[in-house]
Structures are given as C-alpha cells and as structure tokens.
Design an enzyme around this catalytic site. Structure first.
Site, short mmCIF file in Angstrom:
data_model
loop_
_atom_site.label_atom_id
_atom_site.label_comp_id
_atom_site.label_asym_id
_atom_site.label_seq_id
_atom_site.Cartn_x
_atom_site.Cartn_y
_atom_site.Cartn_z
N CYS A 176 16.68 45.01 -53.04
CA CYS A 176 17.43 46.26 -53.24
C CYS A 176 16.56 47.44 -52.80
O CYS A 176 15.47 47.63 -53.34
CB CYS A 176 17.84 46.43 -54.70
N LYS B 138 27.77 41.08 -58.72
CA LYS B 138 26.82 42.17 -58.49
C LYS B 138 25.47 41.75 -59.08
O LYS B 138 25.42 41.03 -60.08
CB LYS B 138 27.34 43.44 -59.19
#
Ligand code: SIN
Length: 308
Positions: A127, A44
């Site tokens: 993101c 992640k």
C-alpha cells in the site's frame, strides 16, 4: 469455454476477480461480488481496527487510468471475520487481504482471520498511501521476516501482493525471497505508487491526501504490470502461481497477462468505473478471443509469449 483456474490447490470457477481495494469494503459490496461473475471475492485489505481512511477526494478516474490515496479504509478484521462465513456460501473462493501499519498488525489480523478459514490469504506488502509507512515490499529483508512470522500462523494458502519493481535485480532478490519463504501465490502488481495527476485548467492536484500524490491504476499501468508478471514468471515459472493485476480493461488485456504467465487476473480501475457487470463483459471477451485463436483452454496459451 472453460475459464476456470486453480491456484495453490484452490479451484476458481473463472480466472478473473476483483482486486483488493475495488468495491470490496462493505458487506453489501462483498455480497455483490458474490452474486457477480467474479471468480472470487477478494476483501479490502484489513487492519486490526476500523479505518476511515484518508480525506476525500481520494480517488480520481481520468482517460487512461486512475489515481487513489484511499489510506486503507476498512471495517477492521473483527468485522471481516464475521462476514467471511457468509461470503463462503456463494460457492467461490474468498481471499482475505490483510495489511497493517506495523508487523504486529499483520500478525494479529492473520491470527483472527485464519480462525475463520478463508480459502486464501493475500498479504498486502504494497500500500503506497500511508504517510510515514513505506511499502514493505520494497524492503526484501523486512518482507522475508514478516512472511516467515506469518507462515507460522496461517494455515490456508498464503500469498503476497507486491508493488511494481523496475529493475532486474529487484525481481531477482524478491523472487529468491518468495521461494525461500514458500509463499503459495503472488499478486502482481499493486498500483504504481506516488504518481501525481494535475488538472491544468484548475491548476491543482486532483486528490486531497498527501499533496495529491497517490497510486496509479488502469490502462496506463498495463506495460508495467505485464513486465512484472513476465519477469517473475521467467524467474519462478509455475512454482508460485501469479495473479496478474494492472491495466485490465478488456479481454485482450487479460489474454496479455495470461500470455506473460498469469494464472488469473484481478480487476481494479475497470471495476470501479463499470461496476460488477465488468466481469461478465470481460469473461465474454476473453472467451471469444481464445475461441477465435483456436485455444481450447487457458493452459494452451499461458506463459507462451514469444520473444524476437
Ligand atoms: C489504499 O487503501 O490506500 C490502497 C490500498 C493499496 O494500494 O494497497
């Protein structure tokens, strides 16, 4: 069928792996990837400190795709620095994904993670889910400045994870910048940011953060992903290896990414939907497809998409 691939001098036992974000936050999830048929373990995206992420519900799967606004929930880079040496015992590359809310966050994570020598570092410039923090990948000069600073710190192959682009000029200026900076690989694409999914029965949005807006993934984004892989491959060729991401649900989807020029493929929504067994299924489907078409290896068909 040999489905191995090499990216930036690093050999991957198979050309498919998880996308950063999908089932790769905790040590248990990362070890499950290690034990699976995934060709790598991608973490992640990590930030300096632990992040709870956005309020739930923040992930929603629907026929044709998914929407998420996770908000970078992660353990923080000190925890991943501890875990990475264990992950390296699984005999496949470990890709550390780094992110941040500001350039100093990225530099701090890069310094700490470079010290434990993951096989590669993927810099997440894309993101879409942090309120007030635009995707850096849409600002080519900010991306250039950040990547040049990171290059001074990172001593393992360093790549970027890009947002989707929708205009030829954006492919061109981004490709030029990536060649100038000399990144070692590129992961194309992150989710299609700031989509909105509506539940018409309930007459409401399906995820809580940011008024229901979030990144779209899964089958519905495949044409956007393929367009980005192809456009960059036509501009850059093999100078920067491409990891195709977006809409991979079947071996045929992987084959399409490879035809467009991808050297490897990442799996997000399908991994969340099916769990780590998805890698074995996709590997089998791709192997059978290549065999049926008479290809002996990935390099026989990679980039060979025909035009009319
Ligand atoms: C998220 O954590 O919000 C998703 C991460 C990403 O899209 O880069």
């Amino acid at each position: 069928m040999d489905l191995s691939t090499t990216i930036a001098g690093v050999r991957f036992p198979t050309c498919l792996m998880n996308a950063s974000g999908a089932l790769c936050v905790t040590k248990a999830e990362l070890e499950a990837l290690g034990q699976s048929r995934s060709g790598a373990i991608v973490t992640k995206s990590m930030t300096p400190a632990f992040r709870q992420g956005n309020p739930e519900p923040r992930y929603y799967s629907f026929p044709g795709g998914s929407i998420n606004s996770m908000g970078l929930p992660n353990l923080g880079y000190p925890a991943y620095a501890d875990i990475i040496p264990t992950l390296q015992t699984f005999g496949k590359p470990v890709i550390a994904s780094i992110a941040g809310l500001s350039p100093p966050d990225f530099l701090e994570a890069a310094r700490a993670i470079t010290a434990v020598s993951p096989d590669l570092i993927e810099v997440n410039l894309s993101c879409p889910n942090i309120a007030g923090k635009p995707q850096i990948g849409y600002d080519v000069e900010a991306s250039r400045a950040l990547l040049l600073e990171l290059k001074k710190i990172v001593t393992v192959p360093m790549g970027v994870k890009l947002p989707p682009y929708f205009d030829p000029v954006h492919y061109e200026i981004t490709a030029r910048m990536l060649l100038d900076v000399k990144v070692d690989f590129m992961t194309v694409i992150n989710s299609v940011g700031n989509g909105l999914v509506v539940d018409p029965e309930e007459e409401r949005v399906v995820i809580k953060p940011r008024y229901g807006f979030g990144g779209l993934g899964g089958a519905m984004i495949k044409p956007v992903a393929l367009a980005n892989v192809r456009a960059f491959w036509k501009l850059i060729g093999d100078s920067i290896p491409i990891i195709g991401t977006g809409g991979v649900v079947s071996g045929t989807d992987m084959f399409e990414h490879i035809l467009c020029g991808a050297k490897a493929v990442q799996i997000g929504t399908a991994l969340v939907d099916e769990g780590v067994g998805v890698f074995q299924r996709l590997e089998k489907e791709l192997g059978e497809l290549l065999q049926r078409k008479g290809y002996a290896s990935l390099s026989d068909c990679r980039g060979r998409l025909q035009e009319l």
